[in-house]
Design a protein around this motif. Structure first.
Motif, PDB file in Angstrom:
ATOM      1  N   HIS A 156      -0.335  -9.374   0.775  1.00  0.00           N
ATOM      2  CA  HIS A 156      -1.124  -9.688   1.968  1.00  0.00           C
ATOM      3  C   HIS A 156      -0.595 -10.938   2.660  1.00  0.00           C
ATOM      4  O   HIS A 156      -0.678 -11.053   3.893  1.00  0.00           O
ATOM      5  N   PRO A 277      -7.934  -8.846  -2.749  1.00  0.00           N
ATOM      6  CA  PRO A 277      -7.059  -7.941  -2.003  1.00  0.00           C
ATOM      7  C   PRO A 277      -6.494  -6.814  -2.861  1.00  0.00           C
ATOM      8  O   PRO A 277      -6.424  -6.902  -4.099  1.00  0.00           O
ATOM      9  N   ALA A 287      -9.650  -4.395   0.351  1.00  0.00           N
ATOM     10  CA  ALA A 287     -10.086  -5.225  -0.778  1.00  0.00           C
ATOM     11  C   ALA A 287     -10.900  -4.366  -1.732  1.00  0.00           C
ATOM     12  O   ALA A 287     -11.269  -3.224  -1.425  1.00  0.00           O
TER      13      ALA A 287
END
Length: 321
Positions: A156, A277, A287
């Protein structure tokens, strides 16, 4: 001047190449060489570039054996994942071939694909087909892995411009950043009725992780299950130890790593924590919570590990998810 090499008629005469034009940077010349080598072998090649996320899935979902004998995913593991998801939704999908142009190219390593463009073209034109059994993370199928926790935080955090500039180095840099700021909340894992806890979880369909590094030695692309790697340690010291073990192919032997086989997995985090995440085949997802099951049907993939056959793998008839 020597005459061009003569080839027998290819087994696969019509190829659709779904190409991510942002993938690969300097490797994009490889695509042109593979396409040229396919055409020298008598394969008609249709090239469809993608314009954004989801395009590869849409293009692959419309593919049919009536129009093409093979669908080639040209890009990184994320592009390949999109194409695979599309083929799993198609009514009569051709087999999947991979033209690796990405940063890590984990699936290409897993399949043992040749690096030389001419050898790769020969495989696409005439190679055997292996049945790969994807897993499904919520509603997205994956061929390699799905992770929750620290590794997903790294995915991420990587920014596209940095990735283009540094390649694999972008992940190394982001790993150092996340080691210092990630909080490592406890995760609850329910796997085939068994309940466990971990600080990071990676569900592996393939043996390799992040490149040529073996994380799950018993994982097999064709298996109807995942190898679930549960990392119990958190913090700088634990992550450094895991990283060194990964480089040596010894993650599964560590005392604070549990590896189990499972067909159905649910991963949750405490409600009071910040969102944890998730990554799927190296692409950022949302998530937790995350529910992992096996896809309802296999996918035919062209692989040098498969014996050449005289007829295509039977087309699956059941939807993936």
């Amino acid at each position: 001047m020597a005459a061009p090499a003569a080839f027998p008629p290819p087994r696969r005469r019509r190829a659709l190449v779904i190409h991510n034009p942002t993938a690969g940077g300097r490797r994009r010349a490889v695509l042109a060489e593979v396409v040229e080598a396919l055409r020298r072998r008598g394969v008609t090649v249709d090239i469809q570039p993608t314009a954004g996320p989801g395009d590869a899935t849409t293009l692959a979902a419309a593919a049919s054996r009536a129009r093409h004998d093979v669908v080639c995913a040209a890009g990184g593991d994320g592009t390949i994942n999109e194409v695979a998801n599309g083929l799993l939704r198609a009514d009569d999908p051709p087999p999947l071939a991979v033209i690796p142009l990405g940063t890590a190219n984990v699936l290409a390593i897993e399949l043992g694909l040749p690096a030389a463009p001419d050898a790769l073209a020969a495989l696409i034109a005439d190679g055997g087909e292996a049945a790969v059994h994807p897993a499904v993370a919520d509603d997205r199928a994956f061929l390699l892995m799905a992770g929750a926790g620290f590794d997903a935080a790294v995915v991420h955090g990587v920014r596209r411009p940095v990735k283009r500039l540094l390649g694999k180095g972008a992940y190394v840099l982001q790993t150092l950043i996340e080691t210092l700021r990630y909080r490592f909340p406890p995760l609850t894992v329910r796997a085939d009725g068994r309940e466990l806890t971990a600080r990071m979880v990676v569900a592996c369909k393939g043996r390799h992780y992040g490149g040529p590094y073996v994380a799950a030695p018993e994982a097999r692309l064709g298996a109807g299950s995942v190898q679930l790697c549960l990392f119990h340690g958190g913090g700088v010291v634990a992550q450094a130890r895991y990283g060194l073990a990964l480089l040596r192919g010894r993650v599964a032997t560590l005392s604070d790593v549990t590896v189990i086989e499972a067909r159905e997995v649910t991963i949750t985090a405490p409600a009071a924590t910040a969102p944890v995440p998730v990554q799927v085949d190296g692409d950022a997802e949302a998530a937790l919570p995350l529910h992992i099951t096996m896809a309802a049907r296999p996918l035919a993939v062209i692989s040098p590990q498969a014996a050449p056959v005289t007829a295509p793998c039977p087309a699956p008839t059941v939807a993936a998810a």
